[in-house]
Design an enzyme around this catalytic site. Structure first.
Site, PDB file in Angstrom:
ATOM      1  N   CYS A  35      -1.864  -1.105   2.295  1.00 48.28           N
ATOM      2  CA  CYS A  35      -2.308   0.218   2.731  1.00 48.28           C
ATOM      3  C   CYS A  35      -1.640   0.514   4.068  1.00 48.28           C
ATOM      4  CB  CYS A  35      -3.832   0.196   2.898  1.00 48.28           C
ATOM      5  SG  CYS A  35      -4.493   1.728   3.583  1.00 48.28           S
TER       6      CYS A  35
ATOM      7  N   CYS B 134       2.557   5.706   1.650  1.00 51.17           N
ATOM      8  CA  CYS B 134       1.167   5.469   1.244  1.00 51.17           C
ATOM      9  C   CYS B 134       1.303   4.793  -0.108  1.00 51.17           C
ATOM     10  CB  CYS B 134       0.411   6.781   1.112  1.00 51.17           C
ATOM     11  SG  CYS B 134      -1.170   6.616   0.245  1.00 51.17           S
TER      12      CYS B 134
HETATM   13  N1  DGL Z   1      -3.142   3.690   0.025  1.00 49.34           N
HETATM   14  C1  DGL Z   1      -3.369   3.996   1.380  1.00 49.34           C
HETATM   15  C2  DGL Z   1      -2.094   3.965   2.211  1.00 49.34           C
HETATM   16  O1  DGL Z   1      -1.184   3.287   1.924  1.00 49.34           O
HETATM   17  C3  DGL Z   1      -4.221   5.109   1.801  1.00 49.34           C
HETATM   18  C4  DGL Z   1      -4.848   6.161   1.022  1.00 49.34           C
HETATM   19  C5  DGL Z   1      -6.103   6.660   1.732  1.00 49.34           C
HETATM   20  O2  DGL Z   1      -7.113   5.969   1.578  1.00 49.34           O
HETATM   21  O3  DGL Z   1      -6.056   7.670   2.464  1.00 49.34           O
HETATM   22  O4  DGL Z   1      -1.971   4.605   3.211  1.00 49.34           O
END
Ligand code: DGL
EC number: 5.1.1.3
Length: 291
Positions: free
Chosen positions: A91, A205
């Protein structure tokens, strides 16, 4: 922890000694599956726990203070329960903020996911690159520092999307948004002026590669899309080594943990099974109203 098993699987919460590592892959939701798939390919012998803090999703809207506290609390529980040898923070929104806190607090290797600014700067010919991320990631000092260090000679367009991570979740659960809605979120990524146009978009993301096929199709012009997942899997191998010969993981060695599990209907369960995650557990961590 409530363990909610699908037919034919048995989950033993007592961690048994094993010749292979347990790798914990963590995200706010389903986006980390794009990283999990690559790490699973690289270490098919390993035990995996895929942890999704879906009660806190989307992380992109949380304050920095809330996010640090929340991820640290969840991580502490997960480490205690599953005793991983490595954690992959799949993330960007969390990694660009929380990694130093996690590394200071827990004595095990953490592999983070941060915007692939350096590869984007190396790949661009026009000098115009777009970092497509959550509003949290585009606002981070960490992201600004990466740009200064690796892309000082480029024109960097930072696009913080409030909606795309949710669109990616909808896609995976079999309820895709319309092309028009998706294109509206993508448009700001594409910049054109007398000096040329954007030719690289870095997907910063982990949710966004779930939409990559549709993004390619809808893009106003072709660009290089950077998905950092293969590079993260290579980093995991550098740190914990190649698969142990002769050891094959079975379904009991892969578990998905959710903090709420609200969207766990039959279509999401089928999608998780298809991605190699047949067993699901709920480890409640409600998002406080004040957050
Ligand atoms: N998958 C996450 C990232 O890489 C974030 C998505 C979220 O929860 O806003 O930033």
């Amino acid at each position: 922890m409530r363990v909610d098993l699908l037919a034919g699987t048995a989950y033993n919460p007592v961690v048994m000694p094993s010749p292979v590592p347990t790798i914990l892959v963590f995200d706010s939701g389903l986006g980390g599956l794009t990283v999990f798939s690559e790490v699973l390919k690289a270490r098919p012998d390993a035990r995996f726990v895929y942890a999704a803090d879906d009660a806190g999703f989307p992380y992109g809207r949380l304050s920095e203070q809330t996010l640090v506290a929340r991820v640290s609390t969840f991580m502490e529980r997960l480490i205690e329960l599953h005793q991983p040898q490595m954690v992959v923070v799949a993330c960007n929104t969390a990694s660009t903020l929380v990694l130093p806190h996690l590394r200071a607090r827990f004595p095990l290797p953490f592999v983070g996911t941060v915007p692939a600014i350096k590869p984007a700067a190396l790949a661009t010919k026009s000098g115009k690159i777009t970092v497509l991320a959550t509003p949290g990631t585009v606002a981070r000092d960490y992201t600004r520092d990466l740009i200064e260090t690796y892309a000082a000679g480029c024109e960097v367009n930072l696009v913080g999307s409030r909606l795309l991570a949710g669109f990616a979740e909808a896609e995976l659960t079999g309820a895709p948004v319309s092309d028009a809605d998706l294109l509206a979120e993508l448009r700001p990524c594409f910049v054109e002026d007398e000096n040329g146009r954007t030719d690289v978009v870095t997907l910063s993301c982990t949710h966004y590669p779930l939409l990559l096929e549709r993004m390619r199709r809808l893009a106003p012009w072709p660009v290089t899309w950077i998905d950092p997942a293969p590079a993260i899997a290579r980093r995991v191998i550098q740190l914990i080594g190649q698969p142990v010969p002769g050891h094959e993981a079975d379904e009991n060695e892969v578990l998905a943990v959710f903090t709420e599990g609200r969207g766990l209907d039959s279509s999401l369960r089928a999608a998780l099974r298809e991605k190699g995650l047949p067993a699901i557990a709920i480890e409640p961590l409600p998002l406080l109203q004040t957050q």
